[in-house]
Design a protein around this motif. Structure first.
Motif, short mmCIF file in Angstrom:
data_model
loop_
_atom_site.label_atom_id
_atom_site.label_comp_id
_atom_site.label_asym_id
_atom_site.label_seq_id
_atom_site.Cartn_x
_atom_site.Cartn_y
_atom_site.Cartn_z
N TYR A 1 0.81 -1.22 0.00
CA TYR A 1 0.00 0.00 0.00
C TYR A 1 0.85 1.27 0.00
O TYR A 1 0.64 2.17 -0.82
CB TYR A 1 -0.96 -0.03 1.20
CG TYR A 1 -1.86 1.18 1.30
CD1 TYR A 1 -2.88 1.37 0.37
CD2 TYR A 1 -1.71 2.11 2.31
CE1 TYR A 1 -3.72 2.47 0.47
CE2 TYR A 1 -2.54 3.20 2.41
CZ TYR A 1 -3.54 3.39 1.49
OH TYR A 1 -4.37 4.47 1.58
N ARG B 1 -3.39 12.25 3.40
CA ARG B 1 -4.58 11.73 4.07
C ARG B 1 -4.72 10.23 3.83
O ARG B 1 -5.09 9.48 4.73
CB ARG B 1 -5.82 12.49 3.61
CG ARG B 1 -5.94 13.87 4.26
CD ARG B 1 -7.27 14.52 3.97
NE ARG B 1 -7.44 14.82 2.56
CZ ARG B 1 -6.93 15.87 1.93
NH1 ARG B 1 -6.20 16.75 2.60
NH2 ARG B 1 -7.16 16.07 0.65
N LEU B 2 -4.41 9.79 2.62
CA LEU B 2 -4.47 8.36 2.33
C LEU B 2 -3.41 7.59 3.10
O LEU B 2 -3.62 6.43 3.47
CB LEU B 2 -4.31 8.11 0.83
CG LEU B 2 -5.49 8.55 -0.03
CD1 LEU B 2 -5.16 8.38 -1.51
CD2 LEU B 2 -6.74 7.79 0.33
N ASN C 1 -2.65 8.09 6.03
CA ASN C 1 -3.17 7.91 7.38
C ASN C 1 -4.15 6.75 7.48
O ASN C 1 -4.50 6.33 8.58
CB ASN C 1 -3.85 9.20 7.87
CG ASN C 1 -2.85 10.29 8.14
OD1 ASN C 1 -1.71 10.03 8.51
ND2 ASN C 1 -3.25 11.52 7.95
N ASN C 2 -4.60 6.24 6.33
CA ASN C 2 -5.49 5.07 6.34
C ASN C 2 -4.71 3.82 6.71
O ASN C 2 -3.57 3.64 6.29
CB ASN C 2 -6.10 4.84 4.95
CG ASN C 2 -7.13 5.88 4.58
OD1 ASN C 2 -7.67 6.55 5.44
ND2 ASN C 2 -7.39 6.00 3.30
N ASP C 3 -5.35 2.97 7.47
CA ASP C 3 -4.79 1.66 7.75
C ASP C 3 -5.21 0.74 6.60
O ASP C 3 -6.41 0.52 6.41
CB ASP C 3 -5.31 1.12 9.08
CG ASP C 3 -4.71 -0.21 9.45
OD1 ASP C 3 -4.01 -0.83 8.62
OD2 ASP C 3 -4.95 -0.65 10.59
N PRO C 4 -4.28 0.22 5.81
CA PRO C 4 -4.66 -0.61 4.67
C PRO C 4 -5.45 -1.86 5.06
O PRO C 4 -6.18 -2.40 4.25
CB PRO C 4 -3.34 -0.96 3.99
CG PRO C 4 -2.28 -0.66 4.98
CD PRO C 4 -2.83 0.37 5.91
N ASP D 1 -7.94 -1.82 6.88
CA ASP D 1 -9.33 -1.40 6.87
C ASP D 1 -9.89 -1.23 5.45
O ASP D 1 -11.09 -1.05 5.27
CB ASP D 1 -9.51 -0.08 7.63
CG ASP D 1 -9.19 -0.22 9.10
OD1 ASP D 1 -9.30 -1.35 9.64
OD2 ASP D 1 -8.83 0.81 9.72
N LEU D 2 -9.02 -1.27 4.45
CA LEU D 2 -9.45 -1.03 3.07
C LEU D 2 -9.89 -2.29 2.34
O LEU D 2 -10.67 -2.21 1.40
CB LEU D 2 -8.31 -0.35 2.29
CG LEU D 2 -7.81 0.97 2.87
CD1 LEU D 2 -6.62 1.47 2.07
CD2 LEU D 2 -8.93 2.01 2.87
N MET E 1 -8.95 5.57 -5.10
CA MET E 1 -9.09 6.21 -3.79
C MET E 1 -8.48 7.61 -3.81
O MET E 1 -9.04 8.55 -3.25
CB MET E 1 -8.43 5.36 -2.71
CG MET E 1 -9.16 4.10 -2.40
SD MET E 1 -8.55 3.21 -0.95
CE MET E 1 -6.80 3.32 -1.12
N GLU F 1 -10.45 11.09 -3.14
CA GLU F 1 -9.98 11.97 -2.06
C GLU F 1 -9.68 13.36 -2.61
O GLU F 1 -10.02 14.38 -1.98
CB GLU F 1 -8.74 11.38 -1.39
CG GLU F 1 -8.22 12.16 -0.22
CD GLU F 1 -9.17 12.19 0.95
OE1 GLU F 1 -9.18 13.21 1.68
OE2 GLU F 1 -9.91 11.22 1.18
#
Length: 71
Positions: free
Chosen positions: A10, A31-32, A34-37, A39-40, A60, A64
């Motif tokens: 990721y 911002r992306l 900061n996403n936990d992969p 959770d994707l 994504m 965004e």
């Protein structure tokens, strides 16, 4: 490519996007990041090929970018 491979790659996919977009799009990338992969994608998820996983991340990124009204 299974979900674990996606999670491991990721950050690499985001880095590839970061290298080719204009600086004004970097906030969307951040911002992306900061996403936990985890959770994707679901653990049983898989992508037919690595290009599909890259396309998922690009999608994504585009969403965004549009959501924040960036140029």
């Amino acid at each position: 490519m299974d979900a674990i491979e996606f999670v491991n790659n990721y950050e690499k996919y985001l880095g590839e996007i970061e290298q080719v977009v204009k600086p004004e799009y970097l906030p969307a990338i951040n911002r992306l990041k900061n996403n936990d992969p985890h959770d994707l994608v679901r653990p049983e998820s898989w992508f037919h090929a690595e290009t599909d996983a890259r396309g998922f991340v690009w999608t994504m990124f585009l969403r965004e970018s549009r959501a924040t009204n960036q140029p």
